[in-house]
Design a protein around this motif. Structure first.
Motif, short mmCIF file in Angstrom:
data_model
loop_
_atom_site.label_atom_id
_atom_site.label_comp_id
_atom_site.label_asym_id
_atom_site.label_seq_id
_atom_site.Cartn_x
_atom_site.Cartn_y
_atom_site.Cartn_z
N SER A 74 0.83 -1.21 0.00
CA SER A 74 0.00 0.00 0.00
C SER A 74 0.86 1.26 0.00
O SER A 74 2.02 1.23 0.43
CB SER A 74 -0.90 0.02 1.24
OG SER A 74 -1.80 -1.06 1.21
N GLU A 75 0.25 2.35 -0.43
CA GLU A 75 0.95 3.63 -0.47
C GLU A 75 1.48 3.99 0.91
O GLU A 75 0.83 3.74 1.92
CB GLU A 75 -0.01 4.72 -0.97
CG GLU A 75 0.62 6.09 -1.08
CD GLU A 75 1.69 6.17 -2.17
OE1 GLU A 75 2.86 5.80 -1.88
OE2 GLU A 75 1.37 6.60 -3.27
N ARG A 76 2.63 4.60 0.92
CA ARG A 76 3.23 5.08 2.16
C ARG A 76 2.49 6.35 2.59
O ARG A 76 2.25 7.25 1.79
CB ARG A 76 4.71 5.40 1.92
CG ARG A 76 5.44 5.85 3.17
CD ARG A 76 5.92 7.26 3.04
NE ARG A 76 6.69 7.67 4.22
CZ ARG A 76 7.87 8.23 4.14
NH1 ARG A 76 8.44 8.42 2.97
NH2 ARG A 76 8.49 8.59 5.23
N VAL A 77 2.13 6.43 3.86
CA VAL A 77 1.49 7.62 4.40
C VAL A 77 2.59 8.50 4.98
O VAL A 77 3.24 8.14 5.95
CB VAL A 77 0.45 7.26 5.49
CG1 VAL A 77 -0.13 8.52 6.11
CG2 VAL A 77 -0.65 6.39 4.90
N LEU A 78 2.79 9.66 4.35
CA LEU A 78 3.79 10.61 4.84
C LEU A 78 3.29 11.28 6.11
O LEU A 78 4.03 11.43 7.08
CB LEU A 78 4.10 11.64 3.75
CG LEU A 78 5.26 12.58 3.99
CD1 LEU A 78 6.58 11.82 4.17
CD2 LEU A 78 5.38 13.57 2.84
N SER A 79 2.01 11.69 6.11
CA SER A 79 1.38 12.30 7.27
C SER A 79 -0.12 12.27 7.07
O SER A 79 -0.60 12.31 5.93
CB SER A 79 1.85 13.76 7.42
OG SER A 79 1.16 14.40 8.49
N THR A 80 -0.86 12.24 8.17
CA THR A 80 -2.32 12.32 8.07
C THR A 80 -2.79 13.77 8.17
O THR A 80 -3.97 14.04 8.03
CB THR A 80 -2.99 11.48 9.17
OG1 THR A 80 -2.49 11.87 10.44
CG2 THR A 80 -2.74 9.99 8.93
N GLU A 81 -1.86 14.69 8.40
CA GLU A 81 -2.20 16.11 8.48
C GLU A 81 -1.82 16.79 7.17
O GLU A 81 -0.88 16.36 6.49
CB GLU A 81 -1.44 16.76 9.63
CG GLU A 81 -1.84 16.21 10.99
CD GLU A 81 -1.10 16.86 12.14
OE1 GLU A 81 -0.27 17.78 11.90
OE2 GLU A 81 -1.35 16.46 13.28
N PRO A 82 -2.54 17.86 6.80
CA PRO A 82 -2.19 18.59 5.58
C PRO A 82 -0.77 19.16 5.67
O PRO A 82 -0.37 19.69 6.70
CB PRO A 82 -3.22 19.74 5.53
CG PRO A 82 -4.32 19.33 6.45
CD PRO A 82 -3.70 18.42 7.48
N LEU A 83 -0.02 19.01 4.61
CA LEU A 83 1.36 19.51 4.56
C LEU A 83 1.54 20.37 3.32
O LEU A 83 1.76 19.85 2.22
CB LEU A 83 2.36 18.34 4.49
CG LEU A 83 2.44 17.39 5.67
CD1 LEU A 83 3.33 16.21 5.33
CD2 LEU A 83 2.95 18.11 6.90
N PRO A 84 1.44 21.69 3.46
CA PRO A 84 1.61 22.53 2.28
C PRO A 84 3.01 22.37 1.66
O PRO A 84 3.18 22.54 0.46
CB PRO A 84 1.41 23.96 2.79
CG PRO A 84 1.19 23.88 4.25
CD PRO A 84 1.14 22.44 4.66
N ASP A 85 3.99 22.00 2.46
CA ASP A 85 5.37 21.82 1.99
C ASP A 85 5.72 20.32 1.97
O ASP A 85 6.84 19.93 2.28
CB ASP A 85 6.34 22.60 2.86
CG ASP A 85 6.24 22.25 4.34
OD1 ASP A 85 5.25 21.60 4.74
OD2 ASP A 85 7.15 22.62 5.10
#
Length: 182
Positions: A74-85
């Motif tokens: 499965s896709e790697r989750v970088l973060s569950t929060e919005p990351l503009p950068d």
């Protein structure tokens, strides 16, 4: 000699697990089926995400090989929060393999789960396996095989993309070759 064809999914309509392929992605999946038509393939394993399964479905239908799914692809989750950068965070994650953002997994964790699938493929009796996954995890799997793969290699991946991993029985050395030409 064993071969693993590591495949990045075709163009999709989103990032959620149920996101379908776009019209262009459906056409790409047919091209991918044509691409694999002349190759010997014994097994197909894919991420359970719809875009990964749909990428290899045309080839599986033509060849009569069942698609196995494995959640470790499965896709790697970088973060569950919005990351503009998010792109900068992703770049950093290739050099700081232990970095973990809120709700996400570190590159090391993602790489180990993806590489675990590859290790199992080497140990199985099949000689030629197609493994379908996602861009970030694909780059991390390639990095597990060759430390030189990193952020720039991730940026150069296309939808779809295909790399061949080759390994002789009884050896640890893996050769990597990009096969797909966009």
């Amino acid at each position: 000699m064993k071969r693993i064809y590591l495949v990045r999914h075709c163009k999709a309509a989103g990032q959620e697990p149920e996101a379908p392929l776009t019209e262009e992605g459906v056409t790409q999946a047919e091209r991918l089926a044509d691409f694999f038509a002349g190759m010997k393939v014994d097994r197909i394993v894919a991420s359970p995400f719809e875009r990964a399964v749909a990428t290899i479905r045309p080839y599986a239908a033509r060849s009569g090989i069942a698609i196995e799914t494995d959640g470790r692809l499965s896709e790697r989750v970088l973060s569950t929060e919005p990351l503009p950068d998010w792109m900068e965070h992703l770049r950093t994650s290739f050099t700081d393999m232990e970095a973990r953002l809120p709700g996400g997994e570190s590159s090391r964790e993602a790489m180990e789960r993806g590489a675990g699938v590859i290790e199992e493929c080497w140990r199985r009796p099949e000689s030629n396996t197609i493994v379908v996954t996602h861009g970030n995890l694909m780059a991390l799997i390639l990095k597990a095989c060759d430390e030189r793969f990193g952020y720039e290699a991730w940026k150069s991946l296309t939808n779809p993309d295909v790399y061949e991993l080759r390994k002789a029985d009884g050896t640890r050395e893996i050769s990597i070759r990009r096969l797909w030409e966009a």
